[in-house]
Design an enzyme around this catalytic site. Structure first.
Site, PDB file in Angstrom:
ATOM      1  N   ASP A 565       0.860  -1.186   0.000  1.00  0.00           N
ATOM      2  CA  ASP A 565       0.000   0.000   0.000  1.00  0.00           C
ATOM      3  C   ASP A 565       0.898   1.238   0.000  1.00  0.00           C
ATOM      4  OD1 ASP A 565       1.071  -0.193   2.501  1.00  0.00           O
ATOM      5  OD2 ASP A 565      -0.826  -0.419   3.558  1.00  0.00           O
ATOM      6  N   ASP A 566       0.324   2.387   0.257  1.00  0.00           N
ATOM      7  CA  ASP A 566       1.132   3.603   0.188  1.00  0.00           C
ATOM      8  C   ASP A 566       1.772   3.932   1.535  1.00  0.00           C
ATOM      9  OD1 ASP A 566       0.848   4.096  -2.520  1.00  0.00           O
ATOM     10  OD2 ASP A 566      -1.203   4.781  -2.187  1.00  0.00           O
TER      11      ASP A 566
END
Ligand code: PRX
Length: 695
Positions: A565-566
């Site tokens: 994910d980020d």
């Protein structure tokens, strides 16, 4: 927060037969390593170690693991019985859980209805067992020669005095207390004092800026903030009280006022007279706490009462308050500590993590002390006054278990073997690693040079959310593969799923999920149960989603490959790209920012920021510095970008979404792997960015 379609594609984490993913591959190349046989590279535990280990064979592990997954209630009840409970649990209701969002609200409860107290178990219980005179905490200051220690009996006195003070100023069960302290003995003391009276501590890493601290104060509205005036870290002095003052001013603007700022005077860093002071609010710890009695009744709390909140980064801007409760967390951290490090009562244990992170909660304070272990707390920097400091400390205290992060291993490795070999390190028995995948060459240096090829390495994979270790090699039981965290802990059922959330068996790569709850799991995000469900349980219904990519090899070993994910992992510190972006765009001359992680030789990942400037503003060195400073001020020095890349335009889809996949490739200069750019609103921006890469 995230749907599976937002997740980074498995492309960047594919486990080729030869590697533990991209980070390892890159480091391996940098460090001149051959990748050919990683998966087949087994490091056997020495027979001597295995013979005296708590778990001495694969068979013993497998038997215990089988029981833990077939009968979790029985397995964990038996373990829980070794601790002190004021009231026992109902044997028919050891665990109640729903982690499947399609069946309604996510809910996890272990031992609900039972009453205990983790401070009692970590301190009083050890004294009752006859260990009052055993050293609980050794403290090593920033300067060599500066040290101290507390026995369990002395620790109890200190904890009780602070607990009594907190009670007297009105802190009650369930109230939040913010702790913003460096690695002084007062930090674990403050955590334990809160736990003793049922208050919920929220430790904020003392490297976070005033704004980050204010954000956390505003979210959990503490009655009191506990801090110190200043600290020395290496050659620098950091004025913590000034940071707290600004944070309190900021939170007051948001209608959250804190009545008391309890300040520990740290004379080696700053004199009392030089400290800025607000009468009526600020109180010197040394003026009040020692006047309180050294006995303080325990607040017996429910196993499911909150123990602490710890803010961590997610893939959106706002840090989330991970909430851990008492009973399950206590037995989970204690049990994982015991087996992961093959703990024996004679051990001297040193974890280099700061209590401001989860590692410091579970494996500096609670897990070890509940086991009655002697723990070393180190205030300083590991390379001060030189790169031999860690080994000097190991020899000084005869440390037997040394637990650290790959980033530290890599940074010391660069300084050469001489700094290590200068010290005997004979006391070392077990080594540990946490925070990010450890690349095989760092693993080998740690094993061969630091541990003289004698000490197994516990590469522990886990997260703030999991409370304790999830995947790790139990030393003595398993042949190790450098770079693999190996196998799950008792009760942990990992599942690797594909994009559609279907579990994949055997040798494979995919998203790492967990199938059932475990006692140390977090129970919610403070004040936002919906975000808890959306972030962790909705992406793959029926599972807890970790946010990590993972491979399983032909022998069943797990290889963690980094976040999908980020979220990025900088020197083992977790930071959301969105947090850095929002700090950058708060700069008046920055119009837009996109941040990605990029491989970094020492830090594991570095922060790479693309910035678009306000119309007409020229890019300059001065502006770069000012943008970096903005991030330091808003989050903390550890989040400062390693590279700022001026971007007149960002690659966006026609619907305006930034294509991070392309930015990641540009950041890592994999320019022939840009993929399809034809769907961009303006494909020309890519060439422009490449041309500006080394500006
Ligand atoms: O990506 C994984 C990485 O660190 C993340 C969790 O970060 P945090 O909550 O800050 O906790 C750090 C200390 C537990 C994970 O999602 N990570 C942590 N340990 C390892 C790891 N990656 C690979 N191997 C590890 N041993």
């Amino acid at each position: 927060e995230l749907g599976p379609s937002d997740l980074r594609h498995v492309e960047s984490m594919s486990h080729t037969p030869s590697g533990a993913g991209k980070i390892n591959k890159l480091n391996a190349v940098i460090l001149g390593e051959s990748l050919a046989s990683e998966e087949n590279d087994l490091v056997m535990p020495s027979p001597g170690f295995s013979q005296s280990a708590l778990i001495s064979s694969q068979e013993q592990y497998e038997k215990m693991y089988k029981k833990s997954v077939e009968d979790p209630a029985g397995f964990w009840s038996e373990i829980a019985s070794e601790f002190y409970w004021e009231e026992k649990w109902n044997p028919n209701e050891v665990c109640k859980e729903n982690i499947d969002v399609t069946n309604g609200r996510v809910n996890i409860e272990w031992f609900k209805g039972a009453k205990t107290n983790i401070c009692y178990n970590a301190v009083d219980r050890n004294i009752s067992a006859g260990n009052g005179d055993k050293v609980a905490i050794y403290w090593e200051g920033n300067e060599p020669g500066q040290d101290g220690q507390l026995t369990f009996a002395q620790l109890l006195d200190r904890v009780c005095q602070l607990a009594n003070y907190l009670k007297q100023v009105g802190v009650k069960k369930g109230d939040a207390v913010i702790i913003y302290l460096p690695m002084l003995m007062e930090l674990p003391i403050a955590m334990l004092a809160c736990a003793r009276i049922g208050a919920v501590h929220s430790v904020v890493f003392a490297g976070f800026s005033a704004e980050s601290l204010a954000q956390r104060i505003i979210d959990c509205k503490p009655k009191i903030v506990i801090t110190c005036n200043a600290v020395r870290r290496g050659p620098k002095v950091i004025f913590l009280k000034d940071i707290v003052d600004s944070a309190l001013t900021e939170s007051a603007k948001n209608n959250v006022s804190v009545d008391i700022c309890l300040t520990y005077e740290n004379p080696s860093a700053m004199k009392r007279e030089e400290t800025k002071w607000q009468d009526g609010r600020d109180v010197w710890w040394q003026d009040v706490v020692p006047n309180f009695p050294t006995k303080c009744d325990i607040e017996w709390v429910d196993a499911e009462d909150p123990l602490f909140l710890l803010y961590t980064s997610g893939s959106t801007g706002k840090p989330k308050g991970v909430l851990h409760t008492t009973g399950g967390y206590m037995i989970y951290t204690a049990t994982t500590f015991k087996y992961a490090f093959d703990y024996k009562p004679s051990d001297i244990y040193w974890c280099t993590a700061d209590c401001g992170w989860i590692t410091g909660h579970s494996y500096v304070t609670y897990g070890p002390l509940v086991n009655g272990a002697s723990v070393l707390v180190f205030e300083g920097a590991p390379n001060y006054p030189d790169a031999g400091r860690c080994w000097d400390i190991v020899d000084k205290y005869k440390v037997t278990i040394f637990y650290t992060a790959p980033t530290l291993v890599r940074s010391l490795m660069r300084e050469g073997d001489e700094f290590v070999k200068r010290y005997s390190r004979k006391s070392l028995r077990v080594l540990g690693s946490v925070g990010e995948p450890i690349n095989p060459s760092a693993w080998r240096w740690f094993f061969n040079v630091v541990g003289d090829s004698r000490c197994p390495i516990s590469d522990t994979w886990w997260q703030t959310e999991t409370g304790g270790f999830m995947i790790l090699p139990i030393p003595g039981a398993w042949p190790q593969k450098p770079g693999s965290a190996t196998f799950p802990f008792f009760g942990v059922q990992p599942a690797i799923v594909d994009e559609k959330g279907k579990e994949i068996e055997g040798e494979c790569s995919g998203y790492l999920c967990i199938k059932k709850s475990w006692p140390g799991a977090f129970r919610t995000l403070y004040g936002d149960h919906e975000r808890y469900e959306t972030t962790y349980f909705k992406p793959f219904a029926g599972y807890y989603f970790t946010g990590d990519g993972c491979s399983r090899d032909k022998d069943g070993y797990y290889w963690l490959t980094g976040r999908v994910d980020d979220v990025i992992n900088v020197s083992g510190h977790r930071i959301g790209t969105a947090e850095v972006e929002s700090a950058l765009v708060s700069h008046p001359q920055c119009a837009e920012a996109a941040v990605v992680g990029v491989e970094h030789e020492v830090k594991g990942q570095g922060i790479y920021a693309f910035v678009t400037l306000v119309e007409g503003v020229p890019y300059s060195e001065e502006l770069r510095k000012s943008l970096t400073l903005t991030v330091r001020n808003q989050i903390g020095a550890f989040a400062a970008p390693d590279k700022i890349h001026w971007a007149p335009g960002l690659p966006k889809t026609r619907s305006g979404k930034i294509m991070r996949r392309i930015l990641r490739k540009i950041a890592s200069r994999q320019l022939n792997e840009l993929g399809d750019t034809s769907t961009l609103a303006d494909p020309g921006v890519v060439d422009q960015l490449i041309a500006l890469a080394d500006c």
